[in-house]
Design a protein around this motif. Structure first.
Motif, mmCIF file in Angstrom:
data_model
loop_
_atom_site.group_PDB
_atom_site.id
_atom_site.type_symbol
_atom_site.label_atom_id
_atom_site.label_comp_id
_atom_site.label_asym_id
_atom_site.label_seq_id
_atom_site.Cartn_x
_atom_site.Cartn_y
_atom_site.Cartn_z
ATOM 1 N N GLU A 157 0.826 -1.214 0.000
ATOM 2 C CA GLU A 157 0.000 0.000 0.000
ATOM 3 C C GLU A 157 0.858 1.259 0.000
ATOM 4 O OE1 GLU A 157 -3.175 0.107 -0.501
ATOM 5 O OE2 GLU A 157 -3.509 -2.063 -0.414
ATOM 6 N N ASN A 160 1.193 4.114 -2.987
ATOM 7 C CA ASN A 160 0.950 5.545 -2.764
ATOM 8 C C ASN A 160 2.104 6.384 -3.308
ATOM 9 O OD1 ASN A 160 -1.530 5.233 -1.601
ATOM 10 N ND2 ASN A 160 -0.805 5.366 0.517
ATOM 11 N N LYS A 209 -7.652 10.684 -5.221
ATOM 12 C CA LYS A 209 -7.491 10.081 -6.547
ATOM 13 C C LYS A 209 -8.756 9.977 -7.378
ATOM 14 C CE LYS A 209 -3.549 8.031 -4.468
ATOM 15 N NZ LYS A 209 -2.921 6.854 -3.878
ATOM 16 N N GLY A 268 -4.054 3.354 -6.205
ATOM 17 C CA GLY A 268 -5.022 3.439 -5.113
ATOM 18 C C GLY A 268 -6.254 4.195 -5.548
ATOM 19 N N ALA A 286 -6.485 2.604 2.818
ATOM 20 C CA ALA A 286 -5.284 1.887 3.246
ATOM 21 C C ALA A 286 -4.653 2.543 4.471
ATOM 22 C CB ALA A 286 -4.285 1.797 2.104
HETATM 23 MG MG LIG Z 1 -3.238 3.989 -1.345
#
Ligand SMILES: [Mg+2]
Ligand SMILES: Nc1ncnc2c1ncn2[C@@H]1O[C@H](COP(=O)(O)OP(=O)(O)O)[C@@H](O)[C@H]1O
Length: 567
Positions: free
Chosen positions: A30, A34, A80, A94, A99
């Motif tokens: 994760e 990112n 996002k 993501g 997360a």
């Molecule tokens: Mg993420």
């Protein structure tokens, strides 16, 4: 019964953490995703105790604004996507915005970050999702997320963690997958204070060689195919290099590592004719597809995908890989290293000193004709124990398993003519009569057209007797009766249409087997050269119908090594 209650947000995050944060490696995944989404050019990963004590990812990406630090840790908070439309065309790694919140609920997490616009950095820490104050911090542009003491507040989950070594192994695998897909980003991995991987920004091919090994790289073919909306690139290992384990198989969809049955099936099929038994090919393949044609939101970990047009994707991948593996033998040399298997070359002890002069002139080798470009597999020198052909080409010595090579050539011929309609028949001067069971006789009568398509013309010459009147032209010199028997057995067992479609390869391989030059048959130099020329023109002639190699190249330098010459 107790009353229904709404769960407190931290508990919700902890429940969600069960899906996303299985182990340190999932935290690493994760955090790395990112950093990739933030447009990082360089990423440094620091792990302690296999990630159980600490997983830290540092990047030089876009950073998080001071006033958004707390938001980054909130559930369902993401920069996002903003709408369903965005979700359907998502191209970032993501988008679920959960997360960091999930990880924070089961660890001690801190974020230090600075955007290009900010005068200085800022930091926030959280312990089991209890947020602290935002503090000023010194930092260049980018973000550092540190996750310490995973599961410190959920002992039941902590018990599921394995040894440090195992957890590190999982982290390393996650690191490799992401680094493979992002060759333009420089990566570093440190474990317990030691640098364990260091990758500079490089080309996709260099990255593949760095992460999958030079051996894989040298024994794989490059794939680069694009048709309209789909694009496949990467490398596929040669069938000869396939191993017993499936651990070298990487498939990426739009830069995301996936484990997808449809895709692995397509690749498996492409290898099916070339691979022997249970051997597993190695590959690193990257599929590019319009994000709207694929759903990655199937599972929180996003390793499964769903394609809008699954059939088209399957066909595309299958054909792209198959074509890449198919070039004729001449373009797919097998390096001697594959035979020597990394071991030292075999040195036979002759017991006697070998007077060099005794060999001089013993073997007269015709020099390669200089006029035209020499053929890739060269010219035959002779036959070894009736099994192998030795040939000289520009690189050195070529060894051919003549039976296996001939079998492949015949099979490809049969296949090509069957694809074009029917296998050509050649009438036999004297029909080959053989005794057959009543069921075979019936099968021969019922499946006349299918048999003719395969190049066989059978007639009933008695209640328990059949006669072959015409045989497939490429096989006419072979064991016709054995061939007819095998084809009838196949048709009886599977039915004519299945034998001709689903089992076509098996059937043709069986047929080819009856035609091929048997080992121990002496061949003239002309016959050997003709075989070499046919190999050069035949697709997939680098391996036989059972997936074994048909030839090896022993280069001059391979031989120099054998004799420890000039090094
Ligand atoms: Mg993420
Ligand atoms: N390394 C990073 N650099 C810049 N922004 C980040 C970084 N990590 C997280 N963020 C910000 O925090 C948000 C929440 O992250 P996360 O919980 O992983 O959700 P998601 O990635 O699904 O959006 C991201 O949308 C992004 O805006």
């Amino acid at each position: 019964m107790t009353a229904i209650r709404v769960l407190p947000p931290v508990l919700v995050s902890q429940i969600a953490a069960g899906e996303v944060v299985e182990r340190p490696a999932s935290v690493l995944k994760e955090l790395l995703e990112n950093s990739v989404d933030a447009g990082a050019q360089a990423i440094t990963v620091t792990l302690d105790a296999g990630g159980i004590k600490r997983v830290q990812v540092e990047d030089d990406g876009a950073g998080i604004a001071r006033e958004e630090l707390a938001l980054a840790l909130a559930r369902h908070a993401t920069s996002k996507i903003a709408s369903l439309e965005d979700l359907e065309g998502v191209s970032s790694m993501g988008f679920r915005g959960e997360a960091l919140a999930s990880i924070a609920s089961v660890s001690r997490l801190s974020i230090t970050s600075r955007t290009p616009a900010a005068a200085h950095g800022a930091a926030i820490s959280a312990e089991g999702a209890q947020l602290g104050e935002v503090q000023p911090a010194a930092r260049a542009q980018g973000t550092t997320v540190a996750v310490a003491d995973l599961y410190f507040n959920t002992p039941a989950r902590r018990k599921f963690l394995r040894t440090e070594g195992t957890e590190f192994g999982h982290c390393d695998e996650v690191f490799r997958r992401i680094a493979l897909a992002r060759p333009a980003i420089a990566f570093q991995l440190k474990h317990n204070g030691r640098v364990s991987r260091m990758l500079r920004a490089q080309s996709a091919a260099e990255r593949a060689a760095a992460l999958l090994g030079e051996d894989f790289f040298n024994q794989s073919v490059s794939i680069e195919v694009e048709t309209g909306a789909l694009r496949l690139s990467g490398r596929a290992g040669t069938p000869q290099a396939a191993g017993a384990r499936a651990d070298g198989q990487y498939f990426f969809v739009n830069g995301r590592y996936v484990r997808d049955r449809l895709l692995s099936h397509a690749v498996r099929e492409a290898y099916s004719e070339l691979l022997h038994g249970e051997r597993q090919p190695a590959y690193a393949l990257f599929l590019g597809i319009d994000p709207r044609a694929v759903d990655v939101n199937v599972h929180p970990a996003k390793t499964e995908v769903r394609f809008r047009d699954a059939r088209a994707v399957h066909q595309f991948v299958y054909h792209a890989v198959q074509r890449a593996l198919a070039p004729s033998a001449a373009e797919a040399p097998v390096s001697y290293a594959a035979v020597a298997q990394g071991g030292r070359p075999i040195q036979s002890s002759f017991g006697l000193a070998q007077p060099v002069a005794a060999y001089e002139g013993a073997m007269k080798v015709e020099p390669l004709p200089r006029s035209e470009k020499a053929p890739p597999l060269g010219y035959a020198l002779g036959q070894l124990h009736g099994v192998y052909i030795l040939a000289q080409n520009e690189a050195g010595l070529v060894l051919v398993d003549m039976h296996a090579a001939h079998e492949r050539i015949v099979m490809e011929k049969l296949k090509a003519s069957l694809d074009a309609g029917a296998v050509q028949r050649q009438s036999l001067l004297v029909p080959a009569v053989f005794s057959a069971e009543a069921l075979d006789v019936a099968a021969a009568e019922e499946n006349r057209t299918a048999l003719e398509q395969l190049g066989l013309e059978l007639s009933v010459s008695g209640p328990n007797e059949l006669a072959v009147r015409a045989a497939p032209a490429p096989l006419a010199g072979g064991d016709i009766v054995g061939l007819a028997r095998d084809v009838l057995r196949e048709i009886r067992e599977y039915g004519a249409s299945q034998a001709l479609s689903g089992r076509q390869n098996e059937l043709l391989a069986t047929m080819a087997c009856h035609a091929a030059v048997r080992a121990h048959r002496a061949l003239s130099t002309e016959e050997m050269n003709a075989l070499l020329r046919e190999m050069e023109e035949t697709e997939r002639s680098g391996s036989c119908n059972h997936g074994r190699p048909t030839w090896y190249q022993l280069t001059m330098s391979d031989m120099d090594k054998l004799f420890m010459r000039g090094r």
